[in-house]
Write an enzyme that holds these catalytic residues in place. Structure first.
Site, mmCIF file in Angstrom:
data_model
loop_
_atom_site.group_PDB
_atom_site.id
_atom_site.type_symbol
_atom_site.label_atom_id
_atom_site.label_comp_id
_atom_site.label_asym_id
_atom_site.label_seq_id
_atom_site.Cartn_x
_atom_site.Cartn_y
_atom_site.Cartn_z
ATOM 1 N N ALA A 165 30.998 -36.869 -3.511
ATOM 2 C CA ALA A 165 30.785 -35.776 -4.463
ATOM 3 C C ALA A 165 29.864 -36.243 -5.592
ATOM 4 O O ALA A 165 29.969 -37.377 -6.062
ATOM 5 C CB ALA A 165 32.119 -35.318 -5.050
ATOM 6 N N CYS A 166 28.978 -35.342 -6.017
ATOM 7 C CA CYS A 166 28.131 -35.586 -7.186
ATOM 8 C C CYS A 166 28.245 -34.343 -8.069
ATOM 9 O O CYS A 166 29.240 -33.645 -8.027
ATOM 10 C CB CYS A 166 26.695 -35.887 -6.755
ATOM 11 S SG CYS A 166 25.901 -34.520 -5.878
ATOM 12 N N TYR A 167 27.226 -34.054 -8.860
ATOM 13 C CA TYR A 167 27.271 -32.881 -9.740
ATOM 14 C C TYR A 167 27.163 -31.568 -8.954
ATOM 15 O O TYR A 167 27.999 -30.683 -9.088
ATOM 16 C CB TYR A 167 26.149 -32.928 -10.777
ATOM 17 C CG TYR A 167 26.339 -33.974 -11.822
ATOM 18 C CD1 TYR A 167 27.185 -33.761 -12.901
ATOM 19 C CD2 TYR A 167 25.688 -35.192 -11.733
ATOM 20 C CE1 TYR A 167 27.373 -34.727 -13.870
ATOM 21 C CE2 TYR A 167 25.862 -36.166 -12.690
ATOM 22 C CZ TYR A 167 26.703 -35.930 -13.760
ATOM 23 O OH TYR A 167 26.889 -36.895 -14.707
ATOM 24 N N GLY A 184 25.786 -31.443 -5.414
ATOM 25 C CA GLY A 184 25.667 -31.586 -3.965
ATOM 26 C C GLY A 184 24.335 -32.114 -3.482
ATOM 27 O O GLY A 184 24.082 -32.099 -2.278
ATOM 28 N N PHE A 218 30.784 -31.393 -7.604
ATOM 29 C CA PHE A 218 31.970 -31.228 -8.426
ATOM 30 C C PHE A 218 31.984 -29.873 -9.124
ATOM 31 O O PHE A 218 33.046 -29.275 -9.314
ATOM 32 C CB PHE A 218 32.083 -32.353 -9.472
ATOM 33 C CG PHE A 218 33.271 -32.172 -10.358
ATOM 34 C CD1 PHE A 218 34.542 -32.456 -9.895
ATOM 35 C CD2 PHE A 218 33.133 -31.674 -11.640
ATOM 36 C CE1 PHE A 218 35.655 -32.242 -10.695
ATOM 37 C CE2 PHE A 218 34.239 -31.470 -12.453
ATOM 38 C CZ PHE A 218 35.509 -31.755 -11.975
#
Length: 109
Positions: A63-65, A67, A92
Site C-alpha cells: 500500500a502507498c498513498y 496506488g 491508503f
C-alpha cells in the site's frame, strides 16, 4: 505468480482476513499518523531485513498513498523472490474511505 496483481480494497480485506501481510511504503510520518491496521512500515532502511525474515510464499499486499508507488514496490518484491504480491488500487486513501474502522495510529497498536 510472476508479476503482481492490482486489487481493490475489498479484495485486499478478504486477503487480510486469510492472513496476508500488508506493507505500507508511505513516508514514516504518514504511516505514524494513520495506516491499515496491522500493516508493517517498509522503507529503504527496513526492506532488506523484511525480505530476509519474510515468508516469500505468503500473500503480500503493498500500500502507498494512491496506488501508484505500490506498483513499483510490488514489482521489486516479486524480483526479490516473493511469489504472491498485490498492489492496493487507490492506496491508503481509498482504503481509509472504504474501511475507516480498519485503520490505526502507532499509538493505537
Amino acid at each position: 505468480m510472476t508479476e503482481f496483481k492490482r486489487i481493490p480494497p475489498q479484495e485486499a480485506q478478504a486477503l487480510r482476513e486469510k492472513g496476508a501481510v500488508v506493507v505500507d511504503i508511505r513516508d514514516p510520518q504518514a504511516y505514524a499518523a494513520q495506516h491499515i491496521s496491522g500493516a508493517k512500515h517498509l522503507d529503504n532502511h527496513s526492506i532488506a531485513d523484511f525480505i530476509r525474515a519474510a515468508d516469500l510464499d505468503a500473500p503480500l499486499i503493498v500500500a502507498c498513498y494512491h496506488g501508484n508507488s505500490s506498483q513499483s514496490a510490488a514489482a521489486y518484491l516479486i524480483s526479490q523472490g516473493f511469489s504472491d504480491v498485490y498492489s492496493l488500487d487507490g492506496g491508503f486513501e481509498l482504503w481509509r474511505t472504504t474501511y475507516p474502522l480498519e485503520t490505526s495510529t502507532n499509538a493505537a497498536e
